[in-house]
Design an enzyme around this catalytic site. Structure first.
Site, PDB file in Angstrom:
ATOM      1  N   ARG A  64       0.840  -1.211   0.000  1.00 20.01           N
ATOM      2  CA  ARG A  64       0.000   0.000   0.000  1.00 20.01           C
ATOM      3  C   ARG A  64       0.872   1.256   0.000  1.00 20.01           C
ATOM      4  O   ARG A  64       0.577   2.243  -0.662  1.00 20.01           O
ATOM      5  CB  ARG A  64      -0.914  -0.022   1.233  1.00 20.01           C
ATOM      6  CG  ARG A  64      -1.894   1.141   1.310  1.00 20.01           C
ATOM      7  CD  ARG A  64      -2.800   1.017   2.541  1.00 20.01           C
ATOM      8  NE  ARG A  64      -3.546  -0.230   2.517  1.00 20.01           N
ATOM      9  CZ  ARG A  64      -4.701  -0.398   1.861  1.00 20.01           C
ATOM     10  NH1 ARG A  64      -5.249   0.603   1.216  1.00 20.01           N
ATOM     11  NH2 ARG A  64      -5.298  -1.562   1.868  1.00 20.01           N
ATOM     12  N   ARG A  90     -10.178   2.973  -1.484  1.00 20.34           N
ATOM     13  CA  ARG A  90      -8.923   2.480  -0.906  1.00 20.34           C
ATOM     14  C   ARG A  90      -8.515   3.420   0.217  1.00 20.34           C
ATOM     15  O   ARG A  90      -8.673   4.645   0.086  1.00 20.34           O
ATOM     16  CB  ARG A  90      -7.785   2.522  -1.928  1.00 20.34           C
ATOM     17  CG  ARG A  90      -8.007   1.715  -3.147  1.00 20.34           C
ATOM     18  CD  ARG A  90      -7.488   0.305  -2.981  1.00 20.34           C
ATOM     19  NE  ARG A  90      -7.712  -0.438  -4.208  1.00 20.34           N
ATOM     20  CZ  ARG A  90      -7.830  -1.756  -4.271  1.00 20.34           C
ATOM     21  NH1 ARG A  90      -7.720  -2.467  -3.174  1.00 20.34           N
ATOM     22  NH2 ARG A  90      -8.045  -2.358  -5.410  1.00 20.34           N
ATOM     23  N   ASN A 106     -12.926  13.881   1.736  1.00 22.47           N
ATOM     24  CA  ASN A 106     -13.578  12.641   1.310  1.00 22.47           C
ATOM     25  C   ASN A 106     -15.088  12.801   1.445  1.00 22.47           C
ATOM     26  O   ASN A 106     -15.567  13.394   2.414  1.00 22.47           O
ATOM     27  CB  ASN A 106     -13.102  11.491   2.215  1.00 22.47           C
ATOM     28  CG  ASN A 106     -13.661  10.149   1.813  1.00 22.47           C
ATOM     29  OD1 ASN A 106     -13.889   9.883   0.628  1.00 22.47           O
ATOM     30  ND2 ASN A 106     -13.907   9.295   2.789  1.00 22.47           N
ATOM     31  N   SER A 135     -21.908  12.907   4.287  1.00 20.80           N
ATOM     32  CA  SER A 135     -20.903  13.708   4.984  1.00 20.80           C
ATOM     33  C   SER A 135     -19.741  14.033   4.058  1.00 20.80           C
ATOM     34  O   SER A 135     -19.416  13.250   3.159  1.00 20.80           O
ATOM     35  CB  SER A 135     -20.323  12.938   6.187  1.00 20.80           C
ATOM     36  OG  SER A 135     -21.326  12.505   7.072  1.00 20.80           O
ATOM     37  N   ASP A 140      -8.091  11.784   7.438  1.00 20.18           N
ATOM     38  CA  ASP A 140      -6.987  11.551   8.378  1.00 20.18           C
ATOM     39  C   ASP A 140      -6.560  10.093   8.245  1.00 20.18           C
ATOM     40  O   ASP A 140      -6.947   9.438   7.264  1.00 20.18           O
ATOM     41  CB  ASP A 140      -7.370  11.961   9.818  1.00 20.18           C
ATOM     42  CG  ASP A 140      -8.416  11.039  10.430  1.00 20.18           C
ATOM     43  OD1 ASP A 140      -8.796  10.028   9.797  1.00 20.18           O
ATOM     44  OD2 ASP A 140      -8.840  11.321  11.570  1.00 20.18           O
ATOM     45  N   GLY A 142      -7.438   7.503   9.879  1.00 18.11           N
ATOM     46  CA  GLY A 142      -8.439   6.499  10.217  1.00 18.11           C
ATOM     47  C   GLY A 142      -9.387   6.233   9.052  1.00 18.11           C
ATOM     48  O   GLY A 142      -9.208   6.741   7.939  1.00 18.11           O
ATOM     49  N   ASP A 144     -12.667   7.064   7.657  1.00 17.48           N
ATOM     50  CA  ASP A 144     -13.759   8.049   7.693  1.00 17.48           C
ATOM     51  C   ASP A 144     -13.880   8.710   9.067  1.00 17.48           C
ATOM     52  O   ASP A 144     -14.989   8.961   9.555  1.00 17.48           O
ATOM     53  CB  ASP A 144     -15.092   7.383   7.290  1.00 17.48           C
ATOM     54  CG  ASP A 144     -15.042   6.838   5.870  1.00 17.48           C
ATOM     55  OD1 ASP A 144     -14.460   7.513   5.008  1.00 17.48           O
ATOM     56  OD2 ASP A 144     -15.578   5.749   5.626  1.00 17.48           O
TER      57      ASP A 144
HETATM   58  C1  GAR Z   1     -20.274   7.876  -3.176  1.00 20.40           C
HETATM   59  O1  GAR Z   1     -21.508   7.692  -2.538  1.00 20.40           O
HETATM   60  C2  GAR Z   1     -19.174   8.065  -2.157  1.00 20.40           C
HETATM   61  O2  GAR Z   1     -19.561   8.765  -1.037  1.00 20.40           O
HETATM   62  C3  GAR Z   1     -18.866   6.639  -1.803  1.00 20.40           C
HETATM   63  O3  GAR Z   1     -18.827   6.008  -3.058  1.00 20.40           O
HETATM   64  C4  GAR Z   1     -19.817   6.611  -3.888  1.00 20.40           C
HETATM   65  C5  GAR Z   1     -19.202   6.901  -5.241  1.00 20.40           C
HETATM   66  O4  GAR Z   1     -20.208   7.173  -6.166  1.00 20.40           O
HETATM   67  N1  GAR Z   1     -17.642   6.549  -1.079  1.00 20.40           N
HETATM   68  C6  GAR Z   1     -17.481   5.758  -0.009  1.00 20.40           C
HETATM   69  O5  GAR Z   1     -18.333   4.974   0.375  1.00 20.40           O
HETATM   70  C7  GAR Z   1     -16.146   5.887   0.680  1.00 20.40           C
HETATM   71  N2  GAR Z   1     -16.189   5.305   1.970  1.00 20.40           N
HETATM   72  P1  GAR Z   1     -19.850   7.730  -7.630  1.00 20.40           P
HETATM   73  O6  GAR Z   1     -18.676   6.906  -8.136  1.00 20.40           O
HETATM   74  O7  GAR Z   1     -21.091   7.507  -8.434  1.00 20.40           O
HETATM   75  O8  GAR Z   1     -19.514   9.189  -7.470  1.00 20.40           O
END
Ligand code: GAR
Length: 197
Positions: A64, A90, A106, A135, A140, A142, A144
């Site tokens: 990573r 990731r 994010n 949100s 950071d 962690g 989310d």
């Molecule tokens: C979004 O809902 C984003 O918040 C989520 O992936 C989706 C991407 O949608 N991300 C996570 O869950 C990160 N933990 P998209 O590719 O259609 O924009």
């Protein structure tokens, strides 16, 4: 103009909304590059808008940390003022977070700190809550867990499945993301972010 780099893994519908917002000459930020950790379909949005894109495949690196270093090098070429993780599925290694924080944000389809991780929508449904949310946070080390910059509740409706609920959350995510990027561009953030941690 704030220079924004966006990282994705999937369809990039939220990226597309940000690209459309930046088409308004009055909007104070521009996407300068889109990057991905895999051959993501959302990279096509960059092409539609005449923007460069790159892929740094996670699976091509031994660790990573090495993947993260390669990703950061690609990002740095475009001298971003802000990095947006818009569906990047990731975890970034600490060295990459340190290089960009607090100018790395994010989007997440839940009302953090509720339901962090890769399955925020599925986990909210499984918990049987009657409201979840969207949100935008500072990244950071962690999962989310960074300072919350914006969030809003979204009701869970009878009969919702993961797809239906996620499709109702995404427009809220897009609105929050576009507003947070604007606040970075006007200098309102990241000063405020440090007081939220
Ligand atoms: C979004 O809902 C984003 O918040 C989520 O992936 C989706 C991407 O949608 N991300 C996570 O869950 C990160 N933990 P998209 O590719 O259609 O924009």
């Amino acid at each position: 103009m704030l220079r924004v780099a966006v990282l994705i893994s999937g369809t990039g519908s939220n990226l597309r909304a940000l690209l459309e917002a930046t088409s308004d000459p009055a909007y104070p930020a521009r996407v300068v590059v889109v990057g991905a950790d895999r051959d993501a379909p959302g990279l096509a949005h960059a092409e539609d808008f005449g923007l460069p894109s790159f892929t740094v495949p996670f699976t091509s690196y031994a660790s990573r940390a090495e993947w993260g270093d390669a990703l950061a090098e690609q990002l740095a070429v475009f001298e971003p003022d802000l990095v947006v993780l818009s569906g990047l599925m990731r975890l970034l290694p600490p060295a990459v977070v340190a290089r960009f924080a607090p100018r790395i944000i994010n989007t997440h389809p839940a009302f953090l700190p509720e339901f962090p991780g890769a399955h925020g929508v599925r986990d909210a449904l499984a918990a049987g809550v009657d409201a979840t949310g969207a949100s935008v946070i500072v990244v950071d080390d962690g999962i989310d867990s960074g300072p919350i910059l914006a969030q809003e509740r979204v009701p869970v409706l009878p009969g919702d499945d993961e797809h239906a609920l996620h499709e109702r959350i995404k427009p809220v995510e897009r609105r929050l993301l576009i507003d947070v990027v604007r606040r970075y561009a006007t200098g309102e953030l990241p000063a405020e972010a440090s007081t939220l941690s």
